[in-house]
Write a protein that holds these residues in place. Sequence first.
Motif, PDB file in Angstrom:
ATOM      1  N   UNK A  27       0.828  -1.194   0.000  1.00  0.00           N
ATOM      2  CA  UNK A  27       0.000   0.000   0.000  1.00  0.00           C
ATOM      3  C   UNK A  27       0.865   1.247   0.000  1.00  0.00           C
ATOM      4  N   UNK A  28       0.486   2.231  -0.801  1.00  0.00           N
ATOM      5  CA  UNK A  28       1.238   3.471  -0.899  1.00  0.00           C
ATOM      6  C   UNK A  28       0.849   4.406   0.231  1.00  0.00           C
ATOM      7  N   UNK A  29       1.876   5.072   0.798  1.00  0.00           N
ATOM      8  CA  UNK A  29       1.618   6.028   1.857  1.00  0.00           C
ATOM      9  C   UNK A  29       1.226   7.374   1.287  1.00  0.00           C
ATOM     10  N   UNK A  30       0.951   8.317   2.183  1.00  0.00           N
ATOM     11  CA  UNK A  30       0.482   9.639   1.753  1.00  0.00           C
ATOM     12  C   UNK A  30       1.503  10.357   0.904  1.00  0.00           C
ATOM     13  N   UNK A  31       2.805  10.165   1.187  1.00  0.00           N
ATOM     14  CA  UNK A  31       3.846  10.860   0.442  1.00  0.00           C
ATOM     15  C   UNK A  31       4.497   9.963  -0.597  1.00  0.00           C
ATOM     16  N   UNK A  32       3.897   8.828  -0.882  1.00  0.00           N
ATOM     17  CA  UNK A  32       4.479   7.877  -1.813  1.00  0.00           C
ATOM     18  C   UNK A  32       4.425   8.434  -3.233  1.00  0.00           C
ATOM     19  N   UNK A  33       5.541   8.294  -3.980  1.00  0.00           N
ATOM     20  CA  UNK A  33       5.559   8.806  -5.349  1.00  0.00           C
ATOM     21  C   UNK A  33       5.086   7.768  -6.366  1.00  0.00           C
ATOM     22  N   UNK A 193      25.000  -4.925  -8.907  1.00  0.00           N
ATOM     23  CA  UNK A 193      24.677  -3.830  -8.006  1.00  0.00           C
ATOM     24  C   UNK A 193      23.297  -3.968  -7.405  1.00  0.00           C
ATOM     25  N   UNK A 194      23.150  -3.394  -6.226  1.00  0.00           N
ATOM     26  CA  UNK A 194      21.853  -3.287  -5.564  1.00  0.00           C
ATOM     27  C   UNK A 194      21.602  -1.816  -5.313  1.00  0.00           C
ATOM     28  N   UNK A 195      20.465  -1.324  -5.775  1.00  0.00           N
ATOM     29  CA  UNK A 195      20.143   0.097  -5.684  1.00  0.00           C
ATOM     30  C   UNK A 195      18.893   0.299  -4.849  1.00  0.00           C
ATOM     31  N   UNK A 196      18.877   1.395  -4.125  1.00  0.00           N
ATOM     32  CA  UNK A 196      17.702   1.757  -3.351  1.00  0.00           C
ATOM     33  C   UNK A 196      17.264   3.148  -3.803  1.00  0.00           C
ATOM     34  N   UNK A 197      16.060   3.205  -4.348  1.00  0.00           N
ATOM     35  CA  UNK A 197      15.521   4.418  -4.960  1.00  0.00           C
ATOM     36  C   UNK A 197      14.394   4.965  -4.094  1.00  0.00           C
ATOM     37  N   UNK A 198      14.423   6.264  -3.881  1.00  0.00           N
ATOM     38  CA  UNK A 198      13.437   6.897  -3.003  1.00  0.00           C
ATOM     39  C   UNK A 198      12.014   6.695  -3.515  1.00  0.00           C
ATOM     40  N   UNK A 199      11.117   6.339  -2.615  1.00  0.00           N
ATOM     41  CA  UNK A 199       9.705   6.175  -2.968  1.00  0.00           C
ATOM     42  C   UNK A 199       8.865   7.351  -2.479  1.00  0.00           C
ATOM     43  N   UNK A 200       9.521   8.423  -2.053  1.00  0.00           N
ATOM     44  CA  UNK A 200       8.803   9.649  -1.716  1.00  0.00           C
ATOM     45  C   UNK A 200       9.508  10.807  -2.401  1.00  0.00           C
TER      46      UNK A 200
END
Length: 246
Positions: A27-33, A193-200
């Motif tokens: 589930x996407x949060x309020x600030x989820x992009x 590689x392992x990448x972590x991309x912002x979801x907000x």
Amino acid sequence: MTAYRATAVRCATAGAACLLVLAGGGAAGADDNGIADESAQAIAQASREAMAGVTSMRLVGKVTNTSGTTALDLRFDEQGNCVGSVTPAGDMGRADIIKRGNDVWMKLDDALLKAQVPGAGGDDTVALVNGRYLHGTTNSPMLSEFAQICDLNFFKKEFSSKPASEQLVKGARSTVDGRPAITVDSRSEGRTGTYQVSTEGEPYLLRVQGTEKSGDAVTATFSAFDEPVEARPPAPADSVDLSRLQ
């Protein structure tokens, strides 16, 4: 740090960006992009575009190989401002860097300064510098490689590149320093590689962990996007012109 070592640091650190092939659910949060709901390829493209558009950022990274671990902590912007530090592998010491346009100030601790001037001249050089910054330009052979490490445009070029062959797999949601992210695993041309991309907010790359074809292990965290970089030159009394060492 010799020019060779500085080049190795730059290339290895750039490897983290080169791995940026870029590059779940829930589930996407309020600030989820909404990026976590996209495919790995879509996440990759969105992150490439976001990183190519940054005007400034902070990079904290480590490059580990058979020589040891080189650590970097840099803030840089599009105007050529940069401030931070580099700790070379092999217990060689530490260098603090300030770059403003084409001017570069670099403070090497005694251990690193002696490594630059081996032999009997090392002690004389340490006495001459006396804890001050060395001042030169981006054209100075001794400083040019450090200046390139501080080049945001170099990293942005790497961020926007896309290898001809890439394999991407979307992973789970995660966090980086408390900031929510989505994970993407990548394999391309001998790199993993392992990448972590912002979801907000903007889908910025927050962290990369990978291995180069050379075997170098790279870890880098990115933050302070589009924040001002205060690269204040030291007072004249606190620096010495590089030409005095030649």
